[in-house]
Each structure stands twice: as C-alpha cells, then as structure tokens.
Design a protein around this motif. Structure first.
Motif, PDB file in Angstrom:
ATOM      1  N   SER A  95      43.850  50.102  69.445  1.00  0.00           N
ATOM      2  CA  SER A  95      43.729  48.139  68.515  1.00  0.00           C
ATOM      3  C   SER A  95      44.153  48.165  70.064  1.00  0.00           C
ATOM      4  O   SER A  95      45.320  48.165  70.770  1.00  0.00           O
ATOM      5  N   LYS A  96      43.953  46.512  69.966  1.00  0.00           N
ATOM      6  CA  LYS A  96      44.249  45.468  71.200  1.00  0.00           C
ATOM      7  C   LYS A  96      43.346  44.198  71.306  1.00  0.00           C
ATOM      8  O   LYS A  96      42.172  44.125  69.939  1.00  0.00           O
ATOM      9  N   GLN A  97      44.037  43.058  71.173  1.00  0.00           N
ATOM     10  CA  GLN A  97      43.285  41.897  71.543  1.00  0.00           C
ATOM     11  C   GLN A  97      41.907  42.060  72.069  1.00  0.00           C
ATOM     12  O   GLN A  97      42.502  41.504  73.315  1.00  0.00           O
ATOM     13  N   ASN A  98      41.340  40.994  71.355  1.00  0.00           N
ATOM     14  CA  ASN A  98      40.026  41.049  72.304  1.00  0.00           C
ATOM     15  C   ASN A  98      39.499  40.518  73.368  1.00  0.00           C
ATOM     16  O   ASN A  98      39.368  40.468  74.109  1.00  0.00           O
ATOM     17  N   SER A  99      40.303  39.177  72.957  1.00  0.00           N
ATOM     18  CA  SER A  99      40.337  38.268  74.018  1.00  0.00           C
ATOM     19  C   SER A  99      41.720  36.969  73.634  1.00  0.00           C
ATOM     20  O   SER A  99      42.138  37.541  73.649  1.00  0.00           O
ATOM     21  N   LYS A 100      41.017  35.647  75.374  1.00  0.00           N
ATOM     22  CA  LYS A 100      41.895  34.952  75.165  1.00  0.00           C
ATOM     23  C   LYS A 100      42.166  33.868  74.256  1.00  0.00           C
ATOM     24  O   LYS A 100      42.848  34.198  73.862  1.00  0.00           O
ATOM     25  N   TYR A 101      40.577  33.750  73.631  1.00  0.00           N
ATOM     26  CA  TYR A 101      41.355  32.753  72.540  1.00  0.00           C
ATOM     27  C   TYR A 101      40.446  33.102  70.400  1.00  0.00           C
ATOM     28  O   TYR A 101      39.916  34.150  70.785  1.00  0.00           O
TER      29      TYR A 101
END
Length: 141
Positions: A95-101
């Motif tokens: 799992s990772k956060q997909n984008s900056k926004y």
C-alpha cells in the motif's frame, strides 16, 4: 561409585547426545509454494484497525483485507502475491499513497479477493506499507 563407573556414565552421556544431534539434523530443502489464482471483487470492508475477514461464497473464499483508518485518501492497495504452503494461504499486499493531492478526510483502504475454495486452515497476510510488514493471521473456521 568408583572413577571408572563415573567415566563410563560420562562417556555414554556424550555418545547419546551426539546421536541425538545427528538424528535431528535439518535438511536445507526449499519450502515449496503453490501459486493461487485470484480475482479482485467489489466489496466494501471498513475497519478502524488493520483487519482480515474471510467469507465462504459458493465455491470460493472471499478474503477482505482492510488497512485500518488513514488520515487522508488516495491510498492504493495492490496484491503482490498469493501462494499456498501446505494448509496455509499466504497473501502479500502493498500500500502507498498514490499522489501528492489527496482528500483530507479519513479513509479505510481495503481490498477483497476471491479464490477457489481450498483445503486451508490459516490465512496469513503481509501488509507492506513500510520496510517491515504488518502480519495478520486468521484461522478458517
């Protein structure tokens, strides 16, 4: 007891301990895994803590994995591998956060997979969000 008896007992103890170590020697054979076919299904599973849910649906197991509550949205959950070792199913996800926004609201990233019903007793999930995985284990009832 005389000195010869003590030496004989000591000698027998040493010999028996060597035979124990020789008989319990482990082999270096690799562990054999069997890849398991799966498909991702739509099912909303929400949990405040990382959790695992197993359901029987017809001839399949539905396995839902929730990463727990996150402080923002934008998380991507991906299956790295699903394999079987004897009576244990091992699932590795990342799992990772997909984008900056991202949305600034709580989210509950989850994933549900469907696999054929297997003769397994334990499901073990490795969740890679950092370098050290979070491991969740659940027995199949």
């Amino acid at each position: 007891m005389d000195f010869k008896s003590i030496l004989l007992i000591l000698f027998l103890a040493i010999i028996s301990s060597f035979s124990f170590f020789i008989s319990t020697e482990h082999t270096n054979e690799p562990i054999k895994y069997e890849a398991v076919k799966y498909e991702i299904v739509k099912y909303n599973f929400k949990s405040f803590e990382p959790n695992l849910q197993i359901m029987e649906k017809e001839n399949n197991f539905w396995i839902s994995i929730c990463l727990g509550e996150k402080k923002s949205g934008g998380y991507e959950v991906k299956v790295n591998s699903i394999k079987r070792e004897n009576d244990k199913l091992i699932i590795e996800i990342s799992s990772k956060q997909n984008s900056k926004y991202v949305t600034q609201e709580f989210s509950y990233p989850s994933l549900t997979i469907s696999i054929p019903k297997l003769d397994i007793k334990v499901v073990e999930v490795y969740i890679y969000e950092d370098k050290i995985p979070l491991i969740i284990t659940k027995d199949i009832e």
